[in-house]
Design a protein around this motif. Structure first.
Motif, PDB file in Angstrom:
ATOM      1  N   ARG A 203      40.812  33.811  42.615  1.00 14.91           N
ATOM      2  CA  ARG A 203      39.451  34.363  42.688  1.00 14.91           C
ATOM      3  C   ARG A 203      38.710  34.153  41.365  1.00 14.91           C
ATOM      4  O   ARG A 203      37.551  33.765  41.357  1.00 14.91           O
ATOM      5  CB  ARG A 203      39.548  35.849  43.022  1.00 14.91           C
ATOM      6  N   VAL A 204      39.387  34.410  40.261  1.00 18.19           N
ATOM      7  CA  VAL A 204      38.768  34.234  38.949  1.00 18.19           C
ATOM      8  C   VAL A 204      38.513  32.749  38.684  1.00 18.19           C
ATOM      9  O   VAL A 204      37.450  32.376  38.179  1.00 18.19           O
ATOM     10  CB  VAL A 204      39.628  34.866  37.834  1.00 18.19           C
ATOM     11  N   LEU A 205      39.465  31.906  39.030  1.00 20.06           N
ATOM     12  CA  LEU A 205      39.303  30.461  38.832  1.00 20.06           C
ATOM     13  C   LEU A 205      38.107  29.933  39.606  1.00 20.06           C
ATOM     14  O   LEU A 205      37.314  29.146  39.081  1.00 20.06           O
ATOM     15  CB  LEU A 205      40.568  29.710  39.237  1.00 20.06           C
ATOM     16  N   GLU A 206      37.976  30.355  40.838  1.00 19.20           N
ATOM     17  CA  GLU A 206      36.832  29.914  41.647  1.00 19.20           C
ATOM     18  C   GLU A 206      35.516  30.301  40.978  1.00 19.20           C
ATOM     19  O   GLU A 206      34.586  29.497  40.902  1.00 19.20           O
ATOM     20  CB  GLU A 206      36.917  30.522  43.044  1.00 19.20           C
TER      21      GLU A 206
ATOM     22  N   ALA B  51      35.192  29.348  26.565  1.00 19.83           N
ATOM     23  CA  ALA B  51      36.568  29.576  27.009  1.00 19.83           C
ATOM     24  C   ALA B  51      36.968  28.536  28.048  1.00 19.83           C
ATOM     25  O   ALA B  51      36.140  28.004  28.770  1.00 19.83           O
ATOM     26  CB  ALA B  51      36.683  30.968  27.605  1.00 19.83           C
ATOM     27  N   ASP B  52      38.250  28.271  28.119  1.00 19.52           N
ATOM     28  CA  ASP B  52      38.733  27.338  29.126  1.00 19.52           C
ATOM     29  C   ASP B  52      39.546  28.083  30.180  1.00 19.52           C
ATOM     30  O   ASP B  52      39.836  29.275  30.042  1.00 19.52           O
ATOM     31  CB  ASP B  52      39.513  26.188  28.500  1.00 19.52           C
ATOM     32  N   SER B  53      39.906  27.364  31.218  1.00 21.97           N
ATOM     33  CA  SER B  53      40.616  28.006  32.327  1.00 21.97           C
ATOM     34  C   SER B  53      42.003  28.498  31.929  1.00 21.97           C
ATOM     35  O   SER B  53      42.515  29.453  32.516  1.00 21.97           O
ATOM     36  CB  SER B  53      40.702  27.067  33.529  1.00 21.97           C
ATOM     37  N   VAL B  54      42.611  27.889  30.909  1.00 17.20           N
ATOM     38  CA  VAL B  54      43.932  28.338  30.462  1.00 17.20           C
ATOM     39  C   VAL B  54      43.838  29.758  29.904  1.00 17.20           C
ATOM     40  O   VAL B  54      44.683  30.619  30.200  1.00 17.20           O
ATOM     41  CB  VAL B  54      44.520  27.361  29.416  1.00 17.20           C
ATOM     42  N   GLU B  55      42.807  30.038  29.110  1.00 17.24           N
ATOM     43  CA  GLU B  55      42.617  31.382  28.562  1.00 17.24           C
ATOM     44  C   GLU B  55      42.324  32.385  29.676  1.00 17.24           C
ATOM     45  O   GLU B  55      42.872  33.493  29.685  1.00 17.24           O
ATOM     46  CB  GLU B  55      41.483  31.386  27.535  1.00 17.24           C
ATOM     47  N   TRP B  56      41.473  31.988  30.613  1.00 19.06           N
ATOM     48  CA  TRP B  56      41.164  32.871  31.733  1.00 19.06           C
ATOM     49  C   TRP B  56      42.412  33.168  32.563  1.00 19.06           C
ATOM     50  O   TRP B  56      42.647  34.310  32.954  1.00 19.06           O
ATOM     51  CB  TRP B  56      40.088  32.255  32.625  1.00 19.06           C
ATOM     52  N   GLU B  57      43.211  32.134  32.813  1.00 14.57           N
ATOM     53  CA  GLU B  57      44.414  32.343  33.627  1.00 14.57           C
ATOM     54  C   GLU B  57      45.390  33.277  32.917  1.00 14.57           C
ATOM     55  O   GLU B  57      45.938  34.199  33.520  1.00 14.57           O
ATOM     56  CB  GLU B  57      45.102  31.019  33.944  1.00 14.57           C
ATOM     57  N   ARG B  58      45.612  33.057  31.639  1.00 12.80           N
ATOM     58  CA  ARG B  58      46.556  33.901  30.903  1.00 12.80           C
ATOM     59  C   ARG B  58      46.078  35.354  30.890  1.00 12.80           C
ATOM     60  O   ARG B  58      46.860  36.275  31.131  1.00 12.80           O
ATOM     61  CB  ARG B  58      46.732  33.361  29.475  1.00 12.80           C
TER      62      ARG B  58
END
Length: 144
Positions: A23-26, A2-9
């Motif tokens: 927090r999740v990005l870190e 997964a990439d950060s775009v999926e995590w952010e969405r």
């Protein structure tokens, strides 16, 4: 992977708390941290996660849901959720009440098999949340 775009969405669909995504990005960017655990912890810190155990009853679920901001604002009568000692039945009853108001109850994957990590989301984003959770290697369950 997964990439950060999926995590952010995914993070922003679950809740819009300003501290949650950073927090999740870190955690995502740090190989030693688990982004999913950071997500669960952030949701809990934001006050939008109802955390129950397998042996809890409808009464505990109703009490936990009433504290969640989205449920509180709806002023739902959670009496039907209280009417059972079976947590699975209570979660299904809560989801029915919430779906009538345009929301859904979602159970997020948790390492503790006896735990039930629950969040209330707008009904229109449930499918996308499910797809994104799968894309980042985790699961969510709804009650339909």
């Amino acid at each position: 992977m997964a990439d950060s775009v999926e995590w952010e969405r995914l993070t922003r669909l679950l809740d819009d708390d300003e501290h949650l995504w950073p927090r999740v990005l870190e955690a995502f960017e740090d190989d030693g941290e688990d982004a999913w655990e950071a997500l669960l912890g952030g949701l809990d810190d934001a006050g939008v996660l109802a955390y129950l155990h397998e042996d809890d009853s409808g009464m505990e679920l109703a009490d936990a849901l009433a504290q969640l901001p989205r449920v509180f604002r709806l002023s739902l009568d959670l009496g039907r959720v209280n009417d059972t000692d079976d947590l699975d039945e209570a979660m299904a009853a809560a989801d029915t009440l919430l779906s009538n108001a345009g929301f859904r109850l979602v159970m997020l994957e948790d390492d503790d098999e006896d735990a039930r990590a629950l969040v209330v989301v707008p009904a229109g984003v449930l499918d996308e949340i499910t797809e994104l959770a799968t894309a980042v290697g985790h699961s969510v369950n709804s009650f339909d």
